[in-house]
Design an enzyme around this catalytic site. Sequence first.
Site, PDB file in Angstrom:
ATOM      1  N   ASP A  75       0.806  -1.240   0.006  1.00 24.98           N
ATOM      2  CA  ASP A  75      -0.017   0.036   0.013  1.00 24.98           C
ATOM      3  C   ASP A  75       0.825   1.350   0.121  1.00 24.98           C
ATOM      4  OD1 ASP A  75      -2.951   0.572  -0.145  1.00 24.98           O
ATOM      5  OD2 ASP A  75      -2.579   1.574   1.818  1.00 24.98           O
ATOM      6  N   THR A  76       0.558   2.034  -0.974  1.00 26.42           N
ATOM      7  CA  THR A  76       1.531   3.428  -0.949  1.00 26.42           C
ATOM      8  C   THR A  76       0.624   4.665  -0.713  1.00 26.42           C
ATOM      9  OG1 THR A  76       2.807   2.177  -2.608  1.00 26.42           O
ATOM     10  CG2 THR A  76       2.766   4.624  -2.653  1.00 26.42           C
ATOM     11  N   PHE A 156       2.947   5.504 -13.586  1.00 24.32           N
ATOM     12  CA  PHE A 156       1.488   5.392 -13.297  1.00 24.32           C
ATOM     13  C   PHE A 156       1.138   6.324 -12.065  1.00 24.32           C
ATOM     14  CE2 PHE A 156       1.448   2.622  -9.537  1.00 24.32           C
ATOM     15  CZ  PHE A 156       2.505   2.253  -9.465  1.00 24.32           C
ATOM     16  N   GLY A 157       0.221   6.418 -11.775  1.00 22.24           N
ATOM     17  CA  GLY A 157      -0.499   7.205 -10.653  1.00 22.24           C
ATOM     18  C   GLY A 157      -0.049   8.651 -10.453  1.00 22.24           C
ATOM     19  N   TYR A 158       0.773   8.788  -9.617  1.00 21.82           N
ATOM     20  CA  TYR A 158       1.228  10.444  -9.356  1.00 21.82           C
ATOM     21  C   TYR A 158       2.468  10.460 -10.142  1.00 21.82           C
ATOM     22  CZ  TYR A 158      -2.572  10.759  -5.815  1.00 21.82           C
ATOM     23  OH  TYR A 158      -3.837  11.006  -5.261  1.00 21.82           O
ATOM     24  N   LYS A 179      13.488   4.661 -12.293  1.00 20.21           N
ATOM     25  CA  LYS A 179      12.672   4.949 -11.130  1.00 20.21           C
ATOM     26  C   LYS A 179      13.234   3.518 -10.233  1.00 20.21           C
ATOM     27  CE  LYS A 179       7.862   4.686  -9.899  1.00 20.21           C
ATOM     28  NZ  LYS A 179       6.405   4.274 -10.225  1.00 20.21           N
ATOM     29  N   ARG A 185       8.800   1.817  -3.488  1.00 23.60           N
ATOM     30  CA  ARG A 185       8.633   0.710  -3.788  1.00 23.60           C
ATOM     31  C   ARG A 185       9.503  -0.184  -3.718  1.00 23.60           C
ATOM     32  NH1 ARG A 185       5.432   1.307  -7.247  1.00 23.60           N
ATOM     33  NH2 ARG A 185       3.574   1.829  -6.134  1.00 23.60           N
TER      34      ARG A 185
HETATM   35  P1  IMP Z   1      -1.730   1.648  -4.078  1.00 18.58           P
HETATM   36  O1  IMP Z   1      -1.506   1.693  -2.689  1.00 18.58           O
HETATM   37  O2  IMP Z   1      -0.551   0.936  -4.947  1.00 18.58           O
HETATM   38  O3  IMP Z   1      -2.961   1.469  -4.453  1.00 18.58           O
HETATM   39  O4  IMP Z   1      -1.583   3.257  -4.620  1.00 18.58           O
HETATM   40  C1  IMP Z   1      -2.068   4.403  -3.923  1.00 18.58           C
HETATM   41  C2  IMP Z   1      -2.227   5.591  -4.761  1.00 18.58           C
HETATM   42  O5  IMP Z   1      -0.940   5.994  -4.891  1.00 18.58           O
HETATM   43  C3  IMP Z   1      -2.837   5.268  -6.132  1.00 18.58           C
HETATM   44  O6  IMP Z   1      -3.429   6.177  -6.628  1.00 18.58           O
HETATM   45  C4  IMP Z   1      -1.864   5.131  -6.970  1.00 18.58           C
HETATM   46  O7  IMP Z   1      -1.761   5.273  -8.181  1.00 18.58           O
HETATM   47  C5  IMP Z   1      -0.471   5.986  -6.359  1.00 18.58           C
HETATM   48  N1  IMP Z   1       0.558   5.135  -6.472  1.00 18.58           N
HETATM   49  C6  IMP Z   1       1.341   3.821  -5.862  1.00 18.58           C
HETATM   50  N2  IMP Z   1       2.342   3.848  -6.347  1.00 18.58           N
HETATM   51  C7  IMP Z   1       2.701   4.719  -7.084  1.00 18.58           C
HETATM   52  C8  IMP Z   1       4.141   5.045  -7.626  1.00 18.58           C
HETATM   53  O8  IMP Z   1       4.889   4.364  -7.897  1.00 18.58           O
HETATM   54  N3  IMP Z   1       3.972   6.222  -8.342  1.00 18.58           N
HETATM   55  C9  IMP Z   1       2.949   7.023  -8.427  1.00 18.58           C
HETATM   56  N4  IMP Z   1       1.837   6.707  -7.890  1.00 18.58           N
HETATM   57  C10 IMP Z   1       1.510   5.788  -7.368  1.00 18.58           C
END
Ligand code: IMP
Length: 201
Positions: A75-76, A156-158, A179, A185
Site C-alpha cells: 500500500d502506497t 502510473f499514478g502520481y 525509477k 516501492r
Molecule cells: P496503491 O496503494 O498502490 O493502490 O496506491 C495508492 C495510490 O498511490 C494510487 O493512486 C496509486 O496510483 C498511487 N501510487 C502508488 N504507487 C505509485 C508510484 O510508484 N508512483 C505514482 N503513484 C503511485
Amino acid sequence: MNPITTTNTLVFASSNANKIAEIKSLLPSNFQLLSSHDLGINEEIPETADTLEGNALMKAQYLFDKTSKSCFADDTGLEVMALNGRPGVFSARYAGPERSAQMNIEKLLHELDGVLDRRAQFRTAIAFVTEKGDAHVFEGKVEGLISTKWLGNAGFGYDPVFLPEGLSQSFAEMTLADKNARSHRARAFEAFIRFLETQKN
Ligand code: IMP
C-alpha cells in the site's frame, strides 16, 4: 501438481498491470510472481484500515486466507507536507471513488496552486504473510517535490508530478530502471527481499 506450491512462488494482491510489471522487475529471477488475478481472485480486496501498514496487512491476510500460500501486498501513499501528509492513505481515492490518476493529479495541482512548499514523499508498506501464516511488514520511502505541471507519460499514478529529491525529472520521465533505483516501492522491496534471502535454507 499445482505450480503455486513451488516454495519460491509468491502471490501478490493486485490487478494493476503497471504495478505488477514494476514488481516483476524488482524480484530476483528465482522468485515466481503470481497475481491475485492469475489465481482467479478478481474481487476488490478490502483496504479499509487507516494506515498504509494496516491496509497492506489486510490485503495480504485476505489473500492468504483464500490461497494458503505465501502472499504479499503493498500500500502506497503520497504524503504532501503542505497538506499535512494528505492524501496519504487516501491517495488512490483522493479525487473521488473513480480512482482516476488524472483527476487525482489535477486535484493535487489545484490544491497546491501558489504553494511554495512543494515537499512530499512517497511511502510504501509491504506486508508479507508466510506459508505458515506469520506476518511481516517492510517500509520504503522517497522524498521529493511536487512539480507545478504534468511532466512525462511513463509510469502510473502520481508519477508525472513527483520529482525525486535532487532531480528535475519526474518519475514519469524516467525509465523503469531509473525509477527502481530510487523509488519508495523499490526500497521497501529491498527490505522484503533481504528478509526472503534470510529465510532460505
Ligand atoms: P496503491 O496503494 O498502490 O493502490 O496506491 C495508492 C495510490 O498511490 C494510487 O493512486 C496509486 O496510483 C498511487 N501510487 C502508488 N504507487 C505509485 C508510484 O510508484 N508512483 C505514482 N503513484 C503511485
